[in-house]
Scaffold this motif. Sequence first.
Motif, PDB file in Angstrom:
ATOM      1  N   PRO A   1      24.144  38.644  51.857  1.00 54.96           N
ATOM      2  CA  PRO A   1      24.518  38.304  50.778  1.00 54.96           C
ATOM      3  C   PRO A   1      25.269  36.972  50.686  1.00 54.96           C
ATOM      4  O   PRO A   1      25.854  36.529  51.576  1.00 54.96           O
ATOM      5  N   THR A   2      25.157  36.293  49.574  1.00 57.12           N
ATOM      6  CA  THR A   2      26.257  35.152  49.243  1.00 57.12           C
ATOM      7  C   THR A   2      26.935  35.394  47.803  1.00 57.12           C
ATOM      8  O   THR A   2      26.473  36.206  47.099  1.00 57.12           O
ATOM      9  N   LYS A   3      27.762  34.396  47.606  1.00 59.85           N
ATOM     10  CA  LYS A   3      28.595  34.524  46.261  1.00 59.85           C
ATOM     11  C   LYS A   3      28.712  33.069  45.701  1.00 59.85           C
ATOM     12  O   LYS A   3      29.233  32.264  46.725  1.00 59.85           O
ATOM     13  N   GLY A   4      28.594  32.728  44.623  1.00 64.27           N
ATOM     14  CA  GLY A   4      28.995  31.643  44.165  1.00 64.27           C
ATOM     15  C   GLY A   4      30.710  31.327  44.293  1.00 64.27           C
ATOM     16  O   GLY A   4      31.315  32.358  44.081  1.00 64.27           O
ATOM     17  N   ARG A   5      31.113  30.212  44.445  1.00 61.55           N
ATOM     18  CA  ARG A   5      32.470  30.156  44.892  1.00 61.55           C
ATOM     19  C   ARG A   5      33.394  29.808  43.632  1.00 61.55           C
ATOM     20  O   ARG A   5      32.734  29.195  42.581  1.00 61.55           O
ATOM     21  N   GLY A   6      34.728  29.719  43.845  1.00 59.92           N
ATOM     22  CA  GLY A   6      35.627  29.345  42.865  1.00 59.92           C
ATOM     23  C   GLY A   6      36.150  28.118  43.122  1.00 59.92           C
ATOM     24  O   GLY A   6      35.513  27.426  43.917  1.00 59.92           O
ATOM     25  N   GLY A   7      37.199  27.517  42.519  1.00 61.04           N
ATOM     26  CA  GLY A   7      37.945  26.332  42.712  1.00 61.04           C
ATOM     27  C   GLY A   7      38.794  26.575  43.734  1.00 61.04           C
ATOM     28  O   GLY A   7      39.066  27.281  44.398  1.00 61.04           O
TER      29      GLY A   7
ATOM     30  N   PHE B   1      47.776  17.581  46.535  1.00 59.04           N
ATOM     31  CA  PHE B   1      46.782  16.954  47.468  1.00 59.04           C
ATOM     32  C   PHE B   1      45.298  17.823  47.648  1.00 59.04           C
ATOM     33  O   PHE B   1      44.361  17.627  47.651  1.00 59.04           O
ATOM     34  N   ALA B   2      45.593  19.118  47.868  1.00 54.91           N
ATOM     35  CA  ALA B   2      44.938  20.284  48.025  1.00 54.91           C
ATOM     36  C   ALA B   2      43.901  20.601  46.666  1.00 54.91           C
ATOM     37  O   ALA B   2      42.879  20.507  46.713  1.00 54.91           O
ATOM     38  N   MET B   3      44.662  20.435  45.568  1.00 58.75           N
ATOM     39  CA  MET B   3      43.826  20.592  44.423  1.00 58.75           C
ATOM     40  C   MET B   3      42.845  19.197  44.061  1.00 58.75           C
ATOM     41  O   MET B   3      42.037  19.354  43.394  1.00 58.75           O
ATOM     42  N   ASP B   4      43.501  18.079  44.500  1.00 59.43           N
ATOM     43  CA  ASP B   4      42.868  16.874  44.144  1.00 59.43           C
ATOM     44  C   ASP B   4      41.725  16.681  45.214  1.00 59.43           C
ATOM     45  O   ASP B   4      40.866  15.541  44.868  1.00 59.43           O
TER      46      ASP B   4
ATOM     47  N   SER C   1      51.728  28.460  45.416  1.00 61.38           N
ATOM     48  CA  SER C   1      50.438  29.105  45.161  1.00 61.38           C
ATOM     49  C   SER C   1      49.530  28.336  44.216  1.00 61.38           C
ATOM     50  O   SER C   1      50.206  27.804  43.322  1.00 61.38           O
ATOM     51  N   TRP C   2      48.233  28.110  44.544  1.00 66.15           N
ATOM     52  CA  TRP C   2      47.393  27.564  43.566  1.00 66.15           C
ATOM     53  C   TRP C   2      46.048  27.852  43.173  1.00 66.15           C
ATOM     54  O   TRP C   2      45.740  28.693  44.192  1.00 66.15           O
ATOM     55  N   GLY C   3      45.472  27.853  42.070  1.00 65.11           N
ATOM     56  CA  GLY C   3      44.400  28.245  41.999  1.00 65.11           C
ATOM     57  C   GLY C   3      44.374  29.767  41.658  1.00 65.11           C
ATOM     58  O   GLY C   3      45.549  30.462  41.600  1.00 65.11           O
ATOM     59  N   ASP C   4      43.207  30.462  41.639  1.00 65.57           N
ATOM     60  CA  ASP C   4      42.952  31.996  41.484  1.00 65.57           C
ATOM     61  C   ASP C   4      43.305  32.630  42.933  1.00 65.57           C
ATOM     62  O   ASP C   4      42.107  32.734  43.684  1.00 65.57           O
ATOM     63  N   THR C   5      44.283  32.973  43.248  1.00 64.53           N
ATOM     64  CA  THR C   5      44.502  33.645  44.474  1.00 64.53           C
ATOM     65  C   THR C   5      44.012  35.026  44.977  1.00 64.53           C
ATOM     66  O   THR C   5      44.065  35.480  45.830  1.00 64.53           O
TER      67      THR C   5
END
Length: 379
Positions: free
Chosen positions: A80-86, A49-52, A100-104
């Motif tokens: 400063p800012t930073k582009g986000r991941g998924g 659900f979190a990934m979707d 765990s999911w994604g790039d932790t």
Amino acid sequence: MARKTLLFLALSISLTLSAQYYPTKSQWEGKSASQVGLKQSGIDDAVQFAMDHEYSGQKDLRLAILQSFSREPYHELQGPTKGRGGPAGMIIKDGFIVASWGDTKRVDMTFSVTKSYLSTTAGLAVDDGLISSVKDKVKDYVWDDTFEGEHNSKITWEHLLQQTSDWSGALFGLYDWADRPDREGKLDDWRYRELKEPGSSYKYNDVRVNVLSYSLLNVWRKPLPQVLKERIMDPIGASTTWRWYGYDNSWMTLDGQQMQVVSGGGHHGGGVFISTEDHARFGLLFARKGQWNNDQLISEEWTRMIQTSASAYESYGYMWWLNKGPRSWDGLPSHLYYAAGFGGNFIVVDEQNDLVIVTRWLEPSQIGEMVRKVYNAMD
């Protein structure tokens, strides 16, 4: 005989506490959901659900911030800012990673989750006696003109922590009234509004949060990121990749040294930039009521105090959200509390079930459903 019994009980309690699992700096053990009494299918459902349901805003967070706060007069990026991941996240039960999911390990902005880190530096100041009581007026600690005047002089540390101060003024070129102005009215209506008695009205306002950061720097007399690193992040085994930024113009001189007032969020840039794994360690510290292994890093009393509802708004504590009042999540226990930030960043803490949920870049409106799915796995 009675003394021996008390000593035995104290030793038993100590052994029980030390028996709890804590990750080391280099290793964090995982267990299957079933090994910690959860349904694997339910945990898998929550993760999917979190990934979707990824945050629908821009991955270029400069654009996302400017678009989201475009109606604020004079709004601009100053840090400063930073582009986000998924999407990324972790579910921790009894100290173990069950999902765990994604790039932790990826470092991302975390926006207003920063406020809960800022609150922690306030708690440490109370623990150390640098602040005698959250009921004290801040003017007695910060003696410049920040808290001068009939209104601002009444403001206490608790008012700042619960965002009920209605502090009036400007800090680093940012005006309190220009931050999230009312939907009704125009610039002059906002600028010349009637001030509300401190403690009587809740208003989420980053300028006033930065006033708290400024005030805490005056008390600590050393950079707040240094306080957090030495007292909390290093002892819990956090990585060295996290950063805490202020604004380009938020520097001041204290004791002959230049120090930066760090921001309490990313509304104008800045704030804490951090990985999911470091968030999870921080969450586990609070799930364990401030204890890490046999060390009480922040007092258990403070972990209770942060769950004190503002009298003006039951859903908000000391810069942690509470699962009570108008912002509560249906079907979930009222003892939950959580840190929350723009773009769907959350650290959910459940002391009673020794549970921590961290999500990054989840569509914010879906957090209640995602957490419900985790709790469904407990049935």
